[in-house]
Design an enzyme around this catalytic site. Structure first.
Site, PDB file in Angstrom:
ATOM      1  N   ASN A   1       0.856  -1.192   0.000  1.00 14.83           N
ATOM      2  CA  ASN A   1       0.000   0.000   0.000  1.00 14.83           C
ATOM      3  C   ASN A   1       0.891   1.240   0.000  1.00 14.83           C
ATOM      4  OD1 ASN A   1      -1.448   2.269   1.099  1.00 14.83           O
ATOM      5  ND2 ASN A   1      -3.085   0.879   1.698  1.00 14.83           N
TER       6      ASN A   1
ATOM      7  N   HIS B   1       1.024   6.197   1.929  1.00 14.28           N
ATOM      8  CA  HIS B   1       1.809   7.136   2.737  1.00 14.28           C
ATOM      9  C   HIS B   1       3.015   7.709   2.010  1.00 14.28           C
ATOM     10  CE1 HIS B   1      -1.051   6.818   5.803  1.00 14.28           C
ATOM     11  NE2 HIS B   1      -0.849   5.529   5.978  1.00 14.28           N
TER      12      HIS B   1
ATOM     13  N   HIS C   1      -5.500   3.855  -1.798  1.00 16.55           N
ATOM     14  CA  HIS C   1      -6.833   4.221  -1.305  1.00 16.55           C
ATOM     15  C   HIS C   1      -7.148   5.651  -1.763  1.00 16.55           C
ATOM     16  CE1 HIS C   1      -9.589   4.540   2.539  1.00 16.55           C
ATOM     17  NE2 HIS C   1     -10.231   4.827   1.423  1.00 16.55           N
TER      18      HIS C   1
ATOM     19  N   ARG D   1      -9.262   8.374  -1.199  1.00 14.94           N
ATOM     20  CA  ARG D   1     -10.237   8.792  -0.187  1.00 14.94           C
ATOM     21  C   ARG D   1     -11.054   9.966  -0.689  1.00 14.94           C
ATOM     22  NH1 ARG D   1      -8.580   6.738   5.268  1.00 14.94           N
ATOM     23  NH2 ARG D   1     -10.371   7.888   5.991  1.00 14.94           N
TER      24      ARG D   1
ATOM     25  N   ARG E   1      -6.787  13.079   0.772  1.00 12.18           N
ATOM     26  CA  ARG E   1      -5.684  13.516   1.643  1.00 12.18           C
ATOM     27  C   ARG E   1      -4.321  12.973   1.192  1.00 12.18           C
ATOM     28  NH1 ARG E   1      -7.041  10.149   7.136  1.00 12.18           N
ATOM     29  NH2 ARG E   1      -9.060  11.148   6.822  1.00 12.18           N
TER      30      ARG E   1
ATOM     31  N   GLU F   1      -8.437   0.706  -3.160  1.00 13.23           N
ATOM     32  CA  GLU F   1      -9.202   0.703  -1.911  1.00 13.23           C
ATOM     33  C   GLU F   1     -10.176   1.872  -1.978  1.00 13.23           C
ATOM     34  OE1 GLU F   1      -7.922   1.250   2.397  1.00 13.23           O
ATOM     35  OE2 GLU F   1      -6.469  -0.132   1.553  1.00 13.23           O
TER      36      GLU F   1
ATOM     37  N   THR G   1      -8.230   3.859   8.257  1.00 13.30           N
ATOM     38  CA  THR G   1      -9.454   3.058   8.308  1.00 13.30           C
ATOM     39  C   THR G   1      -9.525   2.384   9.678  1.00 13.30           C
ATOM     40  OG1 THR G   1      -8.986   2.617   5.989  1.00 13.30           O
ATOM     41  CG2 THR G   1     -10.797   1.403   6.973  1.00 13.30           C
TER      42      THR G   1
ATOM     43  N   GLU H   1     -11.102  -9.151   3.099  1.00 14.27           N
ATOM     44  CA  GLU H   1      -9.824  -8.819   3.739  1.00 14.27           C
ATOM     45  C   GLU H   1     -10.110  -8.676   5.228  1.00 14.27           C
ATOM     46  OE1 GLU H   1      -7.138  -6.057   1.859  1.00 14.27           O
ATOM     47  OE2 GLU H   1      -6.566  -5.215   3.796  1.00 14.27           O
TER      48      GLU H   1
ATOM     49  N   HIS I   1      -3.831  -4.374   7.738  1.00 19.08           N
ATOM     50  CA  HIS I   1      -3.949  -3.221   8.634  1.00 19.08           C
ATOM     51  C   HIS I   1      -3.092  -3.409   9.881  1.00 19.08           C
ATOM     52  CE1 HIS I   1      -5.412   0.437  10.365  1.00 19.08           C
ATOM     53  NE2 HIS I   1      -6.037   0.684   9.228  1.00 19.08           N
TER      54      HIS I   1
HETATM   55  N1  PXP Z   1      -5.938  -2.882   4.251  1.00 16.63           N
HETATM   56  C1  PXP Z   1      -6.876  -1.914   4.348  1.00 16.63           C
HETATM   57  C2  PXP Z   1      -8.260  -2.259   3.962  1.00 16.63           C
HETATM   58  C3  PXP Z   1      -6.529  -0.618   4.784  1.00 16.63           C
HETATM   59  O1  PXP Z   1      -7.490   0.321   4.895  1.00 16.63           O
HETATM   60  C4  PXP Z   1      -5.191  -0.336   5.082  1.00 16.63           C
HETATM   61  C5  PXP Z   1      -4.805   1.048   5.491  1.00 16.63           C
HETATM   62  O2  PXP Z   1      -4.958   1.918   4.414  1.00 16.63           O
HETATM   63  C6  PXP Z   1      -4.249  -1.362   4.937  1.00 16.63           C
HETATM   64  C7  PXP Z   1      -4.647  -2.643   4.551  1.00 16.63           C
HETATM   65  C8  PXP Z   1      -2.804  -1.144   5.236  1.00 16.63           C
HETATM   66  O3  PXP Z   1      -2.671  -0.808   6.576  1.00 16.63           O
HETATM   67  P1  PXP Z   1      -1.266  -0.333   7.121  1.00 16.63           P
HETATM   68  O4  PXP Z   1      -0.962   0.969   6.449  1.00 16.63           O
HETATM   69  O5  PXP Z   1      -1.497  -0.200   8.593  1.00 16.63           O
HETATM   70  O6  PXP Z   1      -0.277  -1.388   6.765  1.00 16.63           O
END
Ligand code: PXP
Length: 251
Positions: free
Chosen positions: A16, A19, A52, A54, A58, A79, A110, A160, A200
């Site tokens: 992901n 960030h 994602h 959003r 952001r 996402e 999330t 998931e 997550h």
């Molecule tokens: N899966 C989902 C559905 C999420 O919303 C997120 C956070 O955006 C992640 C995985 C990844 O989470 P993390 O950034 O804590 O690894």
């Protein structure tokens, strides 16, 4: 695939990159490039890239999604919240997969799973619309029986499981309980024919027990990899995570 065959199967790593965009948007600069990060992640062994988009934009921007769709060598997992706007975007972009998540403007990330059981007609309709656009759908849910039963009814091919409660456990006992719950619910979902993903809050210290659950086919990990990338570089951060996941599957 029978449940027995899952044990030796590879677990895919979805990286992901939200960030990376968070850092860029902090100063509204052109860098760091999410595209560069995504392509580097792929070269380092990522099996898919998750972003994602959003409602408040952001971090990831619509242009990022268009470029990712065009340039990725692997698969784009979009996402998104279950809104008309996002369903239109997904049907237009046609990513390989979407992960449907709840979204609140004031949240840091999330926070909980999607309440599929409480919103079944809307989510069933969203799953059908995405399926007819050729997009694989996974529902991001808490590891609870009523949510998994609702996922069966919604017609989604995948779920998931939310690993945040496991990751945030206050002590070892709570962590073991959360892991047991994840394990039980992963098996319940897989036995019912769902493809099981998880994500997550996973990091270099807590990912191995989740890999060993056995029926999980994909992990989506963002914050920990981006944070590690600040110290060791993006490719190295992805390789380290991929190495842990592969090693966990071997033992
Ligand atoms: N899966 C989902 C559905 C999420 O919303 C997120 C956070 O955006 C992640 C995985 C990844 O989470 P993390 O950034 O804590 O690894």
């Amino acid at each position: 695939m029978s449940l027995a065959n899952y044990a030796g199967a590879q677990i895919a790593l979805g990286v992901n990159i939200d960030h990376v965009a968070t850092l860029r948007e902090a100063r509204r600069t052109r860098y760091p490039s999410v595209i560069h990060a995504a392509l580097t992640a792929e070269q380092a062994g990522a099996d898919s890239i998750t972003a994602h988009l959003r409602e408040d934009r952001r971090h990831i921007q619509p242009r990022d999604i268009d470029l990712l769709k065009e340039l990725l060598q692997t698969r784009l997992n979009l996402e998104m919240a279950v809104t008309e706007e996002m369903l239109d975007v997904a049907c237009h972009v046609q990513p390989y997969a979407t992960c449907l998540v709840p979204e609140r403007r004031e949240e840091l990330t999330t926070e909980g799973g999607l309440d599929v059981a409480g919103n079944l007609p809307r989510i069933r309709e969203a799953c059908a619309r995405l399926a007819s656009a050729g997009v694989l759908v996974s529902l991001f849910i808490d590891a609870r029986p009523e949510q998994i039963e609702a996922a069966f009814e919604a017609g989604a091919p995948a779920v998931e499981l939310h690993t945040g409660h496991y990751a945030d456990a206050a002590n070892d006992d709570e962590r073991d309980r959360m892991l047991e719950q994840l394990s039980e619910m992963a098996r319940f979902a897989a036995t019912g024919g769902l493809r099981v993903h998880a994500g997550h809050g996973l990091n270099y210290h807590n990912v191995i027990p989740v890999c060993r659950i056995g029926v999980i086919r994909e992990l989506n990990i963002g914050h920990a990899i981006v944070a590690q990338a600040v110290l060791v570089g993006f490719g190295a951060a992805v390789r380290q995570m991929k190495g842990l996941i592969q090693a966990a599957g071997v033992e």
